[in-house]
Scaffold this motif. Structure first.
Motif, PDB file in Angstrom:
ATOM      1  N   SER A  68      36.468   7.009  34.120  1.00 19.82           N
ATOM      2  CA  SER A  68      35.826   7.069  35.378  1.00 19.82           C
ATOM      3  C   SER A  68      35.670   7.472  36.129  1.00 19.82           C
ATOM      4  CB  SER A  68      34.808   5.689  34.845  1.00 19.82           C
ATOM      5  OG  SER A  68      35.473   4.456  35.282  1.00 19.82           O
ATOM      6  N   ASP A  69      36.771   7.705  37.276  1.00 19.82           N
ATOM      7  CA  ASP A  69      36.428   7.931  38.853  1.00 19.82           C
ATOM      8  C   ASP A  69      35.578   7.296  39.412  1.00 19.82           C
ATOM      9  OD1 ASP A  69      37.343   9.920  40.542  1.00 19.82           O
ATOM     10  OD2 ASP A  69      36.119  11.484  39.889  1.00 19.82           O
ATOM     11  N   ASP A  70      34.097   6.902  40.008  1.00 21.67           N
ATOM     12  CA  ASP A  70      33.211   6.264  40.300  1.00 21.67           C
ATOM     13  C   ASP A  70      32.377   5.346  39.898  1.00 21.67           C
ATOM     14  OD1 ASP A  70      34.950   7.212  43.335  1.00 21.67           O
ATOM     15  OD2 ASP A  70      34.444   9.167  42.560  1.00 21.67           O
ATOM     16  N   PRO A  71      32.844   5.062  39.069  1.00 26.56           N
ATOM     17  CA  PRO A  71      31.302   4.454  37.832  1.00 26.56           C
ATOM     18  C   PRO A  71      29.921   4.460  38.488  1.00 26.56           C
ATOM     19  CG  PRO A  71      33.831   3.167  37.792  1.00 26.56           C
ATOM     20  CD  PRO A  71      34.110   3.750  39.130  1.00 26.56           C
ATOM     21  N   PRO A  72      29.682   3.470  39.851  1.00 29.79           N
ATOM     22  CA  PRO A  72      28.785   3.156  39.877  1.00 29.79           C
ATOM     23  C   PRO A  72      27.414   4.267  40.587  1.00 29.79           C
ATOM     24  CG  PRO A  72      29.899   1.234  41.268  1.00 29.79           C
ATOM     25  CD  PRO A  72      31.415   2.299  39.297  1.00 29.79           C
ATOM     26  N   MET A  73      29.090   5.409  40.852  1.00 31.01           N
ATOM     27  CA  MET A  73      28.153   5.932  41.650  1.00 31.01           C
ATOM     28  C   MET A  73      27.795   8.064  40.524  1.00 31.01           C
ATOM     29  SD  MET A  73      30.290   6.203  45.195  1.00 31.01           S
ATOM     30  CE  MET A  73      29.035   6.408  46.068  1.00 31.01           C
ATOM     31  N   PHE A  74      28.201   7.251  39.893  1.00 29.37           N
ATOM     32  CA  PHE A  74      29.054   7.976  39.021  1.00 29.37           C
ATOM     33  C   PHE A  74      27.461   7.424  37.108  1.00 29.37           C
ATOM     34  CE2 PHE A  74      31.991  10.477  40.510  1.00 29.37           C
ATOM     35  CZ  PHE A  74      31.271  11.541  40.992  1.00 29.37           C
ATOM     36  N   ALA A  75      27.013   6.369  37.530  1.00 30.43           N
ATOM     37  CA  ALA A  75      25.943   5.459  36.513  1.00 30.43           C
ATOM     38  C   ALA A  75      27.002   5.623  35.364  1.00 30.43           C
ATOM     39  CB  ALA A  75      24.805   5.805  36.560  1.00 30.43           C
ATOM     40  N   THR A  76      28.087   5.132  35.145  1.00 28.73           N
ATOM     41  CA  THR A  76      29.181   4.876  34.452  1.00 28.73           C
ATOM     42  C   THR A  76      30.408   4.236  34.305  1.00 28.73           C
ATOM     43  OG1 THR A  76      30.418   6.859  33.102  1.00 28.73           O
ATOM     44  CG2 THR A  76      31.121   7.285  35.646  1.00 28.73           C
ATOM     45  N   SER A  77      31.140   4.008  32.695  1.00 32.69           N
ATOM     46  CA  SER A  77      31.805   3.281  32.679  1.00 32.69           C
ATOM     47  C   SER A  77      32.741   3.669  31.735  1.00 32.69           C
ATOM     48  CB  SER A  77      31.386   1.437  32.477  1.00 32.69           C
ATOM     49  OG  SER A  77      31.088   1.757  31.150  1.00 32.69           O
ATOM     50  N   LEU A  78      34.088   2.889  32.258  1.00 33.51           N
ATOM     51  CA  LEU A  78      34.714   4.007  30.766  1.00 33.51           C
ATOM     52  C   LEU A  78      34.299   3.862  29.421  1.00 33.51           C
ATOM     53  CD1 LEU A  78      37.351   4.741  29.857  1.00 33.51           C
ATOM     54  CD2 LEU A  78      38.796   2.706  30.247  1.00 33.51           C
ATOM     55  N   VAL A  79      34.205   2.109  29.222  1.00 35.92           N
ATOM     56  CA  VAL A  79      32.823   2.029  28.051  1.00 35.92           C
ATOM     57  C   VAL A  79      32.451   3.185  28.093  1.00 35.92           C
ATOM     58  CG1 VAL A  79      31.675   1.125  26.843  1.00 35.92           C
ATOM     59  CG2 VAL A  79      33.755  -0.021  27.778  1.00 35.92           C
ATOM     60  N   GLN A  80      32.027   3.594  29.040  1.00 37.36           N
ATOM     61  CA  GLN A  80      30.344   4.893  28.416  1.00 37.36           C
ATOM     62  C   GLN A  80      31.343   6.172  28.484  1.00 37.36           C
ATOM     63  OE1 GLN A  80      27.880   4.809  28.021  1.00 37.36           O
ATOM     64  NE2 GLN A  80      26.939   3.377  28.949  1.00 37.36           N
ATOM     65  N   GLU A  81      32.236   6.108  29.044  1.00 36.52           N
ATOM     66  CA  GLU A  81      32.948   7.350  28.737  1.00 36.52           C
ATOM     67  C   GLU A  81      33.255   7.860  27.168  1.00 36.52           C
ATOM     68  OE1 GLU A  81      33.114   9.900  31.396  1.00 36.52           O
ATOM     69  OE2 GLU A  81      31.957   8.570  32.584  1.00 36.52           O
ATOM     70  N   TYR A  82      33.665   6.220  27.155  1.00 35.52           N
ATOM     71  CA  TYR A  82      34.056   7.196  25.282  1.00 35.52           C
ATOM     72  C   TYR A  82      33.301   7.141  24.320  1.00 35.52           C
ATOM     73  CZ  TYR A  82      39.363   4.729  26.144  1.00 35.52           C
ATOM     74  OH  TYR A  82      40.431   5.151  25.618  1.00 35.52           O
ATOM     75  N   ARG A  83      32.093   6.461  25.270  1.00 36.04           N
ATOM     76  CA  ARG A  83      30.716   6.546  23.772  1.00 36.04           C
ATOM     77  C   ARG A  83      30.090   7.564  24.111  1.00 36.04           C
ATOM     78  NH1 ARG A  83      28.471   0.920  22.770  1.00 36.04           N
ATOM     79  NH2 ARG A  83      26.347   3.052  21.358  1.00 36.04           N
TER      80      ARG A  83
END
Ligand SMILES: [Zn+2]
Length: 359
Positions: free
Chosen positions: A296-311
């Motif tokens: 996920s790299d920099d999650p809050p700065m890219f509005a993501t998370s590892l779970v979101q990457e999978y989803r």
């Protein structure tokens, strides 16, 4: 492309099959490409800025204002925000707090182990005492383990545009080995003006001392940069590496030697490398037989998370449970956890999948 029109806010309303969503959420996962300073949520950044009287873009409007400014429009803006937040880290307690916050966030996603990139010299160059910083990280790592059951390992990052900081970063990494430092990272501009060759000796020394070589490459530049990371830095894994798709011989080499890539799709979209997931090379990397894990790299700065990457990837590429499990297992295998811990975690993934009916 700006964050606001790249569809990064999809949340859980992504149309993903509920059973697959549950599998993603409950599988014990590993994250291999995540920056500590890039993982600080807006609320915590605001608290740190106020604590030390520092300014952050948008902070006059509180966490919501700050959150708006997390949605940068270019890589340059991203770096500016990243450095502004980094400048709010002063005391041991600050470094401790961001590590604990990361542990809490990872636990909520059922991420049980993460290799986390940290850039020590950006802080030391600002006047932070290295001993204070390392003590804060050590305390935060211990608390993340105790309070959340999350194991953090550190990758100390060398920024290629700050060449004179390479040797001091190595020294700090060697000092920090007892506190979870496992490798050297390498980031910054992948461009001709910032040659990689001068960094070879520092990485060679680090590798001789047992540190892993974990450079970013093939993100901002093409295949040449990945070849250089392999030959000059002796890369054990490649951060991003997505531009490998531009050269068949490189794809063949990476597949043959199973050099792992840490692929961070939302980050790539966020800085405008690709317009959307349909254009992202991840399916081609998998089809070519490369060793890939999601990150996920920099999650809050890219509005993501590892779970979101999978989803997001599962929804965009139509992945089934077998593909999701293969990627979660790849995260474990490509990590530098102990072999017994890997075996244990892979068995735990099998157990959870079976319990959910995915055999
Ligand atoms: Zn990164």
């Amino acid at each position: 492309m700006s964050g606001s029109d790249s569809g990064l806010d999809d949340g859980l309303d992504d149309g993903l099959d509920a059973g697959l969503g549950e599998l993603i959420g409950r599988l014990p996962k590993v994250e291999l490409h995540l920056h500590l300073e890039g993982s600080i949520p807006p609320e915590l950044a605001l608290r740190l800025a106020r604590r030390h009287g520092r300014g952050l873009p948008g902070m006059a409007d509180g966490a919501a204002g700050l959150r708006e400014h997390y949605r940068f429009a270019s890589f340059t803006e991203f770096v500016r925000m990243y450095l502004a937040i980094s400048a709010c880290l002063v005391d041991a307690e600050d470094f401790c707090e961001i590590a604990v916050a990361l542990g809490r966030e990872l636990a909520a996603q059922r991420v049980v182990y993460a290799e986390v990139t940290f850039t020590p010299m950006t802080h030391v160059a600002r006047g932070v005492d290295a001993a204070v910083m390392l003590a804060g990280l050590a305390e935060g790592r211990a608390r993340a383990r105790e309070q959340y059951g999350v194991e953090l390992a550190w990758v100390f990052d060398i920024v290629r545009s700050l060449g004179d900081q390479a040797a001091p970063t190595l020294e700090l990494a060697l000092r920090g080995r007892e506190q979870g430092v496992i490798g050297l990272g390498f980031s910054g501009p992948e461009a001709a003006g910032w040659p990689i060759a001068p960094f070879g000796p520092v990485f060679a020394r680090g590798r001789a001392e047992g540190l892993r070589s974990l450079p970013h490459a093939g993100e901002m530049a093409g295949p040449r940069s990945i070849w250089d990371a392999l030959t000059v830095l002796g890369a054990d894994r490649i951060g991003h590496g997505v531009r490998a798709v531009d050269e068949p011989a490189l794809l063949e080499h990476l597949a043959l030697h199973q050099v792992p890539l840490e692929v961070c799709p939302t980050s790539n979209l966020g800085i405008g490398l690709y317009p959307d997931l349909a254009a992202h090379p991840l399916p081609r990397l998998l089809a070519a037989g490369l060793a890939v894990s999601l990150a996920s790299d920099d999650p809050p700065m890219f509005a993501t998370s590892l779970v979101q990457e999978y989803r997001r990837c599962a929804a965009a590429y139509g992945w089934d449970a077998a593909q999701l499990r293969a990627l979660a297992a790849a995260g474990v295998r490509h990590s530098f956890m102990s072999e017994p811990r890997k075996v244990e975690l892979l068995a735990e993934q099998d157990r959870v999948a079976a319990e959910l009916g995915w055999v």
